[in-house]
Write an enzyme that holds these catalytic residues in place. Sequence first.
Site, PDB file in Angstrom:
ATOM      1  N   LYS A 157     -17.809   0.408   3.477  1.00 20.45           N
ATOM      2  CA  LYS A 157     -17.576  -0.120   4.661  1.00 20.45           C
ATOM      3  C   LYS A 157     -16.765   0.829   5.436  1.00 20.45           C
ATOM      4  O   LYS A 157     -16.995   1.218   6.586  1.00 20.45           O
ATOM      5  CB  LYS A 157     -16.620  -1.156   4.705  1.00 20.45           C
ATOM      6  N   ASN A 158     -15.742   1.626   4.869  1.00 18.72           N
ATOM      7  CA  ASN A 158     -14.916   2.577   5.537  1.00 18.72           C
ATOM      8  C   ASN A 158     -15.484   3.770   5.844  1.00 18.72           C
ATOM      9  O   ASN A 158     -14.867   4.471   6.920  1.00 18.72           O
ATOM     10  CB  ASN A 158     -13.481   2.764   4.900  1.00 18.72           C
ATOM     11  N   ARG A 164      -9.729  -2.938  14.151  1.00 21.41           N
ATOM     12  CA  ARG A 164      -8.841  -1.778  14.340  1.00 21.41           C
ATOM     13  C   ARG A 164      -9.666  -0.531  14.427  1.00 21.41           C
ATOM     14  O   ARG A 164      -9.570   0.381  15.174  1.00 21.41           O
ATOM     15  CB  ARG A 164      -7.702  -1.706  13.212  1.00 21.41           C
ATOM     16  N   CYS A 219      -1.861  -5.562  12.564  1.00 19.67           N
ATOM     17  CA  CYS A 219      -2.615  -6.352  11.938  1.00 19.67           C
ATOM     18  C   CYS A 219      -1.795  -7.097  10.491  1.00 19.67           C
ATOM     19  O   CYS A 219      -0.669  -6.709  10.420  1.00 19.67           O
ATOM     20  CB  CYS A 219      -3.976  -5.656  11.292  1.00 19.67           C
ATOM     21  N   ARG A 238       0.637  -0.701  12.156  1.00 20.60           N
ATOM     22  CA  ARG A 238      -0.417   0.405  12.411  1.00 20.60           C
ATOM     23  C   ARG A 238      -0.516   1.240  13.706  1.00 20.60           C
ATOM     24  O   ARG A 238      -1.549   0.936  14.513  1.00 20.60           O
ATOM     25  CB  ARG A 238      -1.830  -0.284  12.420  1.00 20.60           C
ATOM     26  N   PRO A 239       0.522   1.916  14.054  1.00 24.06           N
ATOM     27  CA  PRO A 239       0.473   2.728  15.163  1.00 24.06           C
ATOM     28  C   PRO A 239      -0.726   3.783  15.224  1.00 24.06           C
ATOM     29  O   PRO A 239      -1.300   3.913  14.324  1.00 24.06           O
ATOM     30  CB  PRO A 239       2.026   3.459  15.270  1.00 24.06           C
ATOM     31  N   VAL A 240      -0.871   4.199  16.377  1.00 28.67           N
ATOM     32  CA  VAL A 240      -1.747   5.446  16.594  1.00 28.67           C
ATOM     33  C   VAL A 240      -1.264   6.789  17.111  1.00 28.67           C
ATOM     34  O   VAL A 240      -2.044   7.559  17.710  1.00 28.67           O
ATOM     35  CB  VAL A 240      -3.132   5.057  17.509  1.00 28.67           C
ATOM     36  N   ASP A 241       0.048   7.103  17.135  1.00 29.71           N
ATOM     37  CA  ASP A 241       0.697   8.139  17.465  1.00 29.71           C
ATOM     38  C   ASP A 241       0.198   9.485  17.137  1.00 29.71           C
ATOM     39  O   ASP A 241       0.102  10.478  17.560  1.00 29.71           O
ATOM     40  CB  ASP A 241       2.172   8.067  17.165  1.00 29.71           C
ATOM     41  N   LEU A 242      -0.538   9.266  15.662  1.00 35.15           N
ATOM     42  CA  LEU A 242      -1.110  10.650  15.166  1.00 35.15           C
ATOM     43  C   LEU A 242      -2.227  11.202  15.797  1.00 35.15           C
ATOM     44  O   LEU A 242      -2.492  12.113  16.070  1.00 35.15           O
ATOM     45  CB  LEU A 242      -0.986  10.675  13.523  1.00 35.15           C
ATOM     46  N   ASP A 245      -5.834   0.169  -1.260  1.00 36.18           N
ATOM     47  CA  ASP A 245      -7.089  -0.926  -1.095  1.00 36.18           C
ATOM     48  C   ASP A 245      -7.310  -1.448  -2.085  1.00 36.18           C
ATOM     49  O   ASP A 245      -8.041  -2.582  -2.377  1.00 36.18           O
ATOM     50  CB  ASP A 245      -8.128  -0.431  -0.133  1.00 36.18           C
ATOM     51  N   VAL A 259       2.181   2.675   1.444  1.00 39.70           N
ATOM     52  CA  VAL A 259       1.087   3.178   2.557  1.00 39.70           C
ATOM     53  C   VAL A 259       1.276   2.166   3.844  1.00 39.70           C
ATOM     54  O   VAL A 259       1.562   2.778   4.901  1.00 39.70           O
ATOM     55  CB  VAL A 259      -0.188   3.356   2.278  1.00 39.70           C
ATOM     56  N   ARG A 289     -15.202  -9.826   6.048  1.00 44.79           N
ATOM     57  CA  ARG A 289     -15.363  -8.256   6.793  1.00 44.79           C
ATOM     58  C   ARG A 289     -15.323  -7.190   5.931  1.00 44.79           C
ATOM     59  O   ARG A 289     -16.138  -6.040   6.152  1.00 44.79           O
ATOM     60  CB  ARG A 289     -13.786  -8.242   7.170  1.00 44.79           C
TER      61      ARG A 289
HETATM   62  C1  EPZ Z   1      -7.686   3.440   6.408  1.00 41.57           C
HETATM   63  O1  EPZ Z   1      -7.155   2.652   7.604  1.00 41.57           O
HETATM   64  C2  EPZ Z   1      -8.784   2.234   6.156  1.00 41.57           C
HETATM   65  N1  EPZ Z   1      -9.681   1.799   7.025  1.00 41.57           N
HETATM   66  C3  EPZ Z   1      -7.903   1.253   5.380  1.00 41.57           C
HETATM   67  O2  EPZ Z   1      -8.776   0.161   4.510  1.00 41.57           O
HETATM   68  C4  EPZ Z   1      -7.072   2.238   4.290  1.00 41.57           C
HETATM   69  O3  EPZ Z   1      -6.176   0.974   3.779  1.00 41.57           O
HETATM   70  C5  EPZ Z   1      -6.288   3.050   5.072  1.00 41.57           C
HETATM   71  O4  EPZ Z   1      -7.096   3.915   5.537  1.00 41.57           O
HETATM   72  C6  EPZ Z   1      -5.651   3.974   3.924  1.00 41.57           C
HETATM   73  O5  EPZ Z   1      -6.170   4.239   2.687  1.00 41.57           O
HETATM   74  C7  EPZ Z   1     -10.563   2.342   7.520  1.00 41.57           C
HETATM   75  O6  EPZ Z   1     -11.081   3.428   7.123  1.00 41.57           O
HETATM   76  C8  EPZ Z   1     -11.380   1.596   8.803  1.00 41.57           C
HETATM   77  P1  EPZ Z   1      -4.081   5.323   7.986  1.00 41.57           P
HETATM   78  P2  EPZ Z   1      -6.195   3.732   8.548  1.00 41.57           P
HETATM   79  O7  EPZ Z   1      -4.092   6.000   9.376  1.00 41.57           O
HETATM   80  O8  EPZ Z   1      -7.050   4.935   9.003  1.00 41.57           O
HETATM   81  C9  EPZ Z   1       0.571   5.137   9.363  1.00 41.57           C
HETATM   82  C10 EPZ Z   1      -9.280  -1.753   4.065  1.00 41.57           C
HETATM   83  O9  EPZ Z   1      -8.719  -2.603   3.248  1.00 41.57           O
HETATM   84  N2  EPZ Z   1       0.052   5.814  10.709  1.00 41.57           N
HETATM   85  O10 EPZ Z   1      -4.232   6.599   6.855  1.00 41.57           O
HETATM   86  O11 EPZ Z   1      -5.776   2.929   9.713  1.00 41.57           O
HETATM   87  C11 EPZ Z   1      -0.144   3.593   9.287  1.00 41.57           C
HETATM   88  O12 EPZ Z   1       0.651   2.728  10.032  1.00 41.57           O
HETATM   89  C12 EPZ Z   1      -8.443  -1.010   5.091  1.00 41.57           C
HETATM   90  O13 EPZ Z   1     -10.516  -1.628   3.939  1.00 41.57           O
HETATM   91  C13 EPZ Z   1       1.124   6.148  11.368  1.00 41.57           C
HETATM   92  O14 EPZ Z   1       2.126   5.964  11.335  1.00 41.57           O
HETATM   93  O15 EPZ Z   1      -5.069   4.182   7.780  1.00 41.57           O
HETATM   94  C14 EPZ Z   1      -0.085   3.480   7.663  1.00 41.57           C
HETATM   95  O16 EPZ Z   1       1.323   3.114   7.449  1.00 41.57           O
HETATM   96  C15 EPZ Z   1      -7.124  -1.431   5.264  1.00 41.57           C
HETATM   97  N3  EPZ Z   1       0.330   6.673  12.426  1.00 41.57           N
HETATM   98  C16 EPZ Z   1      -0.375   5.049   7.012  1.00 41.57           C
HETATM   99  O17 EPZ Z   1      -0.026   5.842   8.234  1.00 41.57           O
HETATM  100  C17 EPZ Z   1      -0.821   6.760  13.011  1.00 41.57           C
HETATM  101  O18 EPZ Z   1      -1.287   7.322  13.976  1.00 41.57           O
HETATM  102  C18 EPZ Z   1      -1.715   5.041   6.659  1.00 41.57           C
HETATM  103  O19 EPZ Z   1      -2.594   4.833   8.022  1.00 41.57           O
HETATM  104  C19 EPZ Z   1      -1.803   6.411  12.031  1.00 41.57           C
HETATM  105  C20 EPZ Z   1      -1.559   5.858  11.000  1.00 41.57           C
END
Ligand code: EPZ
Length: 439
Positions: free
Chosen positions: A23-24, A93, A117, A122-126, A309, A331, A401
């Site tokens: 999926k991812n 997302r 969610c 889940r911020p997108v600042d990075l 996950d 995480v 999903r």
């Molecule tokens: C991906 O989410 C996966 N989703 C998630 O799978 C998975 O849990 C996650 O990576 C970690 O492995 C998809 O690929 C669609 P992150 P993503 O950015 O990219 C923080 C599932 O069950 N963060 O690595 O959103 C964030 O809040 C799903 O299949 C910031 O602070 O994960 C989190 O605490 C759930 N700022 C941490 O980093 C940012 O700009 C990890 O998030 C981005 C992230």
Amino acid sequence: MESVLHVRGRSALSGQVTISGAKNAALVLMAGALLCPEPCRLRNVPNLLDVKRMGQIVRALGVKLDAHGDVLDIDATHIGQSQAPYELVSQLRASFFVIGPVLARLGIARVPLPGGCAIGARPVDLHVRGLQALGADVQIHHGVVRACVRGGRKRLRGAKIYLDYPSVGATETLMMAATLADGETTLDNAAQEPEVVDLANFCRAMGAKIQGAGTKTIRIVGVPRLHQADYRIVPDRIEAGTFLVAGAITQSEISMSPVIPDHLTAAIAKLRAMGSQVAMDSPNTLRVIPSPIEAADIETQPYPGFPTDMQAQFMALSTLSNGNSVITETVFENRLRHVAELQRMGADIRVKGNIAVVRGVPMLSGAPVVATDLRASAALVLAGLAADGKTVIQGLHHLDRGYENLTEKLCRLGADIERVMVPSSETATEAIESGQPSA
Ligand code: EPZ
């Protein structure tokens, strides 16, 4: 009417299960195809709610999509729309991942903030900071992220970017954006997940110049244009991990294929630490051989650490262990919501902040439970398979999903599980009391 799952536990499982595409990987590779002004073909695409939603989003941007079986033809030759619709983005997302490729292709992109969610803010600042480093002007107005290439230039420009956290999504967004940028980009402290590597391999198949995916440092030399590609997505390591736990928790010997064992190193090591054996019958087939469940501590970490996950599924397993397990979720800040539902089934779990202490009990008992997110729903199915009596699981939209035909796959392994339609008003409790299956 809504569908709920009836799981009658304590059936031994046996046989082999086929693992679907990841999926991812599918979600981000569909976004990656937006980089290409020629038609592309993706194979091994899982039939999932999230994939359908990503399909609606890229269609709204002007992409032609044609799905046949697990093959998806994506034609982004004429993407014209730079705005992704809120009503679609708010449901998925991962749709935020389109911001990188659309900005790189069109020089402008407008994508609603995905919002939080069930598992975290889940911020997108990075993502935003990285795009700014690549020469984009990024503003957030009324919940919409508007990014455009600064100074009237057509292309983003290469940059050195250090990620404060190895975010999967930010690494993928910036790698895609840098693919068409002018010059070289390095992403330091990048995410190393197999899905990041799969995206890089797909982009390379389209002609991108990317090195180091899967390590902490990714180098991308921008190219002016990509070309068509035909690419097969990797198997879903989280689905495979879920079936490994299904074998261990039901004390059943089952095998699964296709898998890439390397993608499951941390989960396999933990399963072995919890007493089960995991055999590699062929380069892409794993078999779990159960034995009494031993307690083990778990701390989720970015790849190659223990995957967040898989945390809920392993918590379900540790509820039946012979001791105490300390499970720390590092995480996501709100990913222990399955605890309350497992407690309804008789699990002994204490939570403090992001730490859960699980005291193993001899037996779980079937109960009405509600799934709170995707992986929590899988954990409840696993607990139900091991529990005495019937478990009724509500909130199956979470499960749909991310798991393709989970009920059918478990049935073929011998599980006593069925989807039952019930009046939406009927609660899980009433469903248990009524006991009238009506699939
Ligand atoms: C991906 O989410 C996966 N989703 C998630 O799978 C998975 O849990 C996650 O990576 C970690 O492995 C998809 O690929 C669609 P992150 P993503 O950015 O990219 C923080 C599932 O069950 N963060 O690595 O959103 C964030 O809040 C799903 O299949 C910031 O602070 O994960 C989190 O605490 C759930 N700022 C941490 O980093 C940012 O700009 C990890 O998030 C981005 C992230």
